[in-house]
Design a protein around this motif. Structure first.
Motif, PDB file in Angstrom:
ATOM      1  N   SER A  45       0.878  -1.183   0.052  1.00  0.00           N
ATOM      2  CA  SER A  45       0.139   0.089  -0.073  1.00  0.00           C
ATOM      3  C   SER A  45       1.029   1.208  -0.097  1.00  0.00           C
ATOM      4  O   SER A  45       1.787   1.388   0.620  1.00  0.00           O
ATOM      5  CB  SER A  45      -1.052   0.040   1.263  1.00  0.00           C
ATOM      6  OG  SER A  45      -1.872  -1.163   1.186  1.00  0.00           O
ATOM      7  N   ARG A  63      -2.763   3.530  -3.993  1.00  0.00           N
ATOM      8  CA  ARG A  63      -2.455   2.025  -4.282  1.00  0.00           C
ATOM      9  C   ARG A  63      -2.651   1.139  -3.005  1.00  0.00           C
ATOM     10  O   ARG A  63      -2.049   1.392  -1.929  1.00  0.00           O
ATOM     11  CB  ARG A  63      -1.090   2.027  -4.897  1.00  0.00           C
ATOM     12  CG  ARG A  63      -0.923   0.784  -5.567  1.00  0.00           C
ATOM     13  CD  ARG A  63      -0.318  -0.481  -4.796  1.00  0.00           C
ATOM     14  NE  ARG A  63       0.112  -1.490  -5.791  1.00  0.00           N
ATOM     15  CZ  ARG A  63       0.595  -2.606  -5.492  1.00  0.00           C
ATOM     16  NH1 ARG A  63       0.760  -3.062  -4.149  1.00  0.00           N
ATOM     17  NH2 ARG A  63       1.064  -3.365  -6.449  1.00  0.00           N
ATOM     18  N   PHE A  68      -5.865   0.835  -7.825  1.00  0.00           N
ATOM     19  CA  PHE A  68      -4.886   1.871  -7.878  1.00  0.00           C
ATOM     20  C   PHE A  68      -5.337   2.971  -8.724  1.00  0.00           C
ATOM     21  O   PHE A  68      -6.293   3.150  -9.457  1.00  0.00           O
ATOM     22  CB  PHE A  68      -3.727   1.283  -9.017  1.00  0.00           C
ATOM     23  CG  PHE A  68      -2.733   2.495  -9.455  1.00  0.00           C
ATOM     24  CD1 PHE A  68      -1.696   2.681  -8.555  1.00  0.00           C
ATOM     25  CD2 PHE A  68      -3.067   3.063 -10.695  1.00  0.00           C
ATOM     26  CE1 PHE A  68      -0.754   3.852  -9.179  1.00  0.00           C
ATOM     27  CE2 PHE A  68      -2.084   3.946 -11.161  1.00  0.00           C
ATOM     28  CZ  PHE A  68      -0.976   4.266 -10.310  1.00  0.00           C
ATOM     29  N   GLU A  80      -1.778   0.670 -12.970  1.00  0.00           N
ATOM     30  CA  GLU A  80      -0.306   1.078 -12.268  1.00  0.00           C
ATOM     31  C   GLU A  80       0.712   0.938 -13.295  1.00  0.00           C
ATOM     32  O   GLU A  80       1.765   1.579 -13.002  1.00  0.00           O
ATOM     33  CB  GLU A  80      -0.460  -0.283 -11.295  1.00  0.00           C
ATOM     34  CG  GLU A  80       0.573  -0.008 -10.346  1.00  0.00           C
ATOM     35  CD  GLU A  80       0.631  -0.959  -9.043  1.00  0.00           C
ATOM     36  OE1 GLU A  80       1.678  -1.237  -8.812  1.00  0.00           O
ATOM     37  OE2 GLU A  80      -0.407  -1.361  -8.719  1.00  0.00           O
TER      38      GLU A  80
END
Length: 163
Positions: A45, A63, A68, A80
């Motif tokens: 994270s 994230r 994301f 991402e």
């Protein structure tokens, strides 16, 4: 923010990092100097906000294992891989780099990490609290002004809702 850094004692091991930083990006395609808040939770994270000169948010990255989103003034990205294409660094690697996971070696009084696509230098002592990523396109550095290594001790302004 105009804050002066406070003395930071970096623990030997930690999985959580929440910080107020000065960000200095000097890449071929992007240059920026300003303030940032971030939160990294190993292994998966990351939340960061980059602020403009008047305190407005100019970039947000959020994230988690199943989510994301990267937002700028003009766009919102949900893949991402777009972050990687822009900055040439994977978010999972940034989380590892920020939480000092994986092999580190010493060089000239500071720690370094060699990655296939870049090098990370850690200047974490009484006078400096800075992490720099040296990429083929240039440098990205974070100077830490204030850090919490505990989720129970929030620093204030962040996307966590704990102001």
């Amino acid at each position: 923010m105009g804050k002066r850094p406070v003395p930071i004692t970096w623990p030997g091991e930690f999985d959580y990092l929440e910080a107020l930083c000065e960000l200095d990006v000097m890449l071929k395609t992007r240059q920026y100097t300003g303030d940032m808040s971030l939160r990294a939770v190993y292994p998966d994270s990351l939340f960061l906000e980059v602020y403009g000169p008047f305190g407005n948010t100019v970039l947000t990255v959020d994230r988690s294992p199943d989510h994301f989103v990267m937002k700028t003034a003009d766009e919102e990205l949900t893949d991402e891989n777009d972050f990687y294409r822009l900055f040439r660094v994977r978010i999972t690697d940034i989380i590892e780099d920020l939480t000092l996971k994986g092999p580190l070696s010493g060089e000239d009084g500071h720690l370094v990490r060699e990655r296939p696509e870049y090098r990370v230098s850690y200047y974490l002592n009484e006078t400096e609290n800075r992490i720099c990523w040296k990429l083929s396109e240039g440098d990205l550095c974070m100077t830490f002004l204030e850090v919490s290594f505990s989720p129970e001790r929030s620093l204030g302004k962040s996307g966590s809702g704990k102001d």
